[in-house]
Write a protein that holds these residues in place. Structure first.
Motif, mmCIF file in Angstrom:
data_model
loop_
_atom_site.group_PDB
_atom_site.id
_atom_site.type_symbol
_atom_site.label_atom_id
_atom_site.label_comp_id
_atom_site.label_asym_id
_atom_site.label_seq_id
_atom_site.Cartn_x
_atom_site.Cartn_y
_atom_site.Cartn_z
ATOM 1 N N LYS A 15 0.817 -1.299 0.043
ATOM 2 C CA LYS A 15 -0.082 -0.153 0.026
ATOM 3 C C LYS A 15 0.940 1.302 -0.004
ATOM 4 O O LYS A 15 0.454 2.321 -0.755
ATOM 5 C CB LYS A 15 -0.947 -0.074 1.286
ATOM 6 N N ILE A 16 1.799 1.179 0.731
ATOM 7 C CA ILE A 16 2.717 2.427 0.971
ATOM 8 C C ILE A 16 3.576 2.674 -0.388
ATOM 9 O O ILE A 16 3.845 3.997 -0.859
ATOM 10 C CB ILE A 16 4.035 2.155 2.281
ATOM 11 N N ALA A 17 3.891 1.599 -1.057
ATOM 12 C CA ALA A 17 4.879 1.852 -2.373
ATOM 13 C C ALA A 17 3.896 2.656 -3.301
ATOM 14 O O ALA A 17 4.564 3.309 -4.110
ATOM 15 C CB ALA A 17 5.123 0.528 -2.750
ATOM 16 N N MET A 18 2.743 2.361 -3.213
ATOM 17 C CA MET A 18 1.633 3.044 -4.382
ATOM 18 C C MET A 18 1.929 4.537 -4.357
ATOM 19 O O MET A 18 1.360 5.130 -5.208
ATOM 20 C CB MET A 18 0.022 2.718 -4.119
ATOM 21 N N ALA A 19 2.486 5.191 -3.367
ATOM 22 C CA ALA A 19 2.520 6.757 -3.432
ATOM 23 C C ALA A 19 3.894 7.044 -4.001
ATOM 24 O O ALA A 19 4.038 8.163 -4.705
ATOM 25 C CB ALA A 19 2.848 7.326 -1.863
ATOM 26 N N GLU B 247 4.305 3.180 -9.532
ATOM 27 C CA GLU B 247 3.195 2.483 -10.231
ATOM 28 C C GLU B 247 3.134 1.020 -10.016
ATOM 29 O O GLU B 247 3.982 0.163 -10.005
ATOM 30 C CB GLU B 247 2.938 2.903 -11.794
ATOM 31 N N PRO B 248 1.935 0.625 -9.971
ATOM 32 C CA PRO B 248 1.696 -0.899 -9.498
ATOM 33 C C PRO B 248 2.271 -1.927 -10.403
ATOM 34 O O PRO B 248 3.100 -2.773 -9.639
ATOM 35 C CB PRO B 248 0.075 -1.208 -9.658
ATOM 36 N N LEU B 249 2.456 -1.797 -11.489
ATOM 37 C CA LEU B 249 3.006 -2.794 -12.460
ATOM 38 C C LEU B 249 4.420 -2.722 -12.199
ATOM 39 O O LEU B 249 5.228 -3.890 -12.329
ATOM 40 C CB LEU B 249 2.396 -2.815 -13.891
ATOM 41 N N ALA B 250 4.865 -1.640 -12.181
ATOM 42 C CA ALA B 250 6.422 -1.496 -12.110
ATOM 43 C C ALA B 250 6.812 -2.033 -10.625
ATOM 44 O O ALA B 250 7.915 -2.807 -10.542
ATOM 45 C CB ALA B 250 6.966 0.052 -12.096
ATOM 46 N N LEU C 156 -5.091 -1.650 -4.486
ATOM 47 C CA LEU C 156 -4.599 -0.904 -3.394
ATOM 48 C C LEU C 156 -4.461 0.480 -3.651
ATOM 49 O O LEU C 156 -4.558 1.493 -2.493
ATOM 50 C CB LEU C 156 -3.019 -1.540 -2.810
ATOM 51 N N LEU C 157 -4.826 0.979 -4.824
ATOM 52 C CA LEU C 157 -4.911 2.541 -5.071
ATOM 53 C C LEU C 157 -6.410 2.829 -4.677
ATOM 54 O O LEU C 157 -6.521 4.172 -4.260
ATOM 55 C CB LEU C 157 -4.649 2.887 -6.469
ATOM 56 N N TYR C 158 -7.162 1.860 -4.297
ATOM 57 C CA TYR C 158 -8.594 2.392 -4.252
ATOM 58 C C TYR C 158 -9.126 1.853 -2.914
ATOM 59 O O TYR C 158 -9.992 2.420 -2.112
ATOM 60 C CB TYR C 158 -9.694 1.583 -5.122
ATOM 61 N N SER D 137 4.340 -2.847 -17.879
ATOM 62 C CA SER D 137 4.545 -1.494 -17.253
ATOM 63 C C SER D 137 4.915 -0.485 -18.442
ATOM 64 O O SER D 137 4.676 0.430 -18.547
ATOM 65 C CB SER D 137 5.317 -1.657 -16.080
ATOM 66 N N LEU D 138 5.707 -1.251 -19.121
ATOM 67 C CA LEU D 138 6.298 -0.459 -20.269
ATOM 68 C C LEU D 138 5.315 0.113 -21.229
ATOM 69 O O LEU D 138 5.510 1.533 -21.548
ATOM 70 C CB LEU D 138 7.436 -1.367 -21.130
#
Length: 303
Positions: A27-31, A34-37, A102-104, A207-208
């Motif tokens: 969850k923290i990483a989403m700040a 981006e999710p796929l990266a 987890l963005l939502y 992601s690319l």
């Protein structure tokens, strides 16, 4: 044997703890990333860490996989490649849905709804000719009622997140059933290693084309990536594999369902996520559903 069983179940408990707490760094990483990266980094690095573990475990007598039904388990990387790649595809789909959700939605809710895959496994298994019993259906009924209590229909974006996690649980159930068939013929750790690398490569590719990922974003999300690759991937998975030989199956499932509880506790402890009474009742019903289903199954006659 009793001591070995206690050790095995302790390892499983640690794996469930690592996976439950993992929703917080996810969850923290989403700040920052981006999710796929994020998935690309965690799975590629996690898969690479597993390579030396594969060779270390291969040299340990007590870690050798059990020969299933008198069949021979193939240990060659090349033989494990197609199965590992298939598992990697399912993992990529499930992990992408879970990570974007987890963005939502909150870490605790995501952890709880992900646990639903434990109930979906026997249901999807029906289409493969697996047997099930009334306890499974009772458990699913309870858990669905819990899921309904947990859903917040007034909060549209959170509902989108919850539905994405539910979809990911469905994909994880397919992945578990696929893995169940493959580990009877191929070395489980090599399959896992290929699965993680395949999932990481697919995530990087996706992601690319869909994200604006940068190296800086990975640096900013360094500690969540480190947690995921070390604790959630390399350690938790190895612990689970070492434990599978000696843990009692009925205990193992109950211990693994605690992942949902750890996720909820970690979300409250580290992210100040607070659930209202209705949501807590929903979580309680979901957990009860998981336990009813599995206790019922293990006391049933078809095992």
């Amino acid at each position: 044997m009793k001591r070995k069983q206690v050790q095995a179940e302790t390892l499983l408990l640690l794996a469930a703890l690592f996976w439950g707490v993992a929703f917080v760094p996810q969850k923290i990483a989403m700040a920052d990333i981006e999710p796929l990266a994020f998935n690309a980094w965690r799975f590629i690095l996690g898969g690479l860490i597993l390579v030396p573990i594969v060779y270390w475990l291969s040299s340990r007598r007590d870690a050798q996989p059990v020969e299933v039904d008198g069949g021979h388990v193939n240990h060659r990387w090349k033989a494990c490649l197609p199965g590992g790649a298939l598992l990697g595809f399912w993992l990529f789909l499930g992990a992408a849905l879970q990570q974007v959700s987890l963005l939502y939605t909150t870490a605790g809710r995501a952890g709880f709804i992900t646990g639903f895959y434990l109930l979906l496994v026997p249901v999807i298994g029906l289409s493969l000719g697996h047997k099930t019993n009334r306890w499974t259906w009772a458990g699913i009924g309870l858990a669905l009622f819990g899921l309904y209590s947990l859903a917040d229909f007034s909060e549209e974006s959170q509902l989108i997140g919850d539905l994405m996690v539910f979809a990911s649980a469905f994909v994880f159930a397919i992945q578990v059933l696929s893995a169940d068939r493959l580990v009877k013929r191929y070395d489980a750790l090599r399959l896992a290693c290929i699965q993680f690398l395949m999932c990481g490569l697919l995530s990087a590719l996706a992601s690319l084309f869909t994200e604006q990922a940068t190296i800086q974003s990975a640096v900013d999300a360094a500690w969540p990536i480190a947690y995921m690759m070390i604790f959630s991937t390399a350690l938790a998975f190895t612990f689970q594999l070492l434990a599978q030989r000696y843990a009692a199956p009925s205990h193992a499932t109950v211990i693994m369902s605690l992942e949902a509880v750890f996720a909820l506790a970690a979300g409250w402890l580290f992210l100040n996520e607070i659930l209202n009474t209705r949501e807590l009742v929903g979580c309680g019903l979901m957990l009860a559903g998981m336990l009813v289903s599995h206790f019922g199954n293990h006391s049933g006659t078809h095992h």
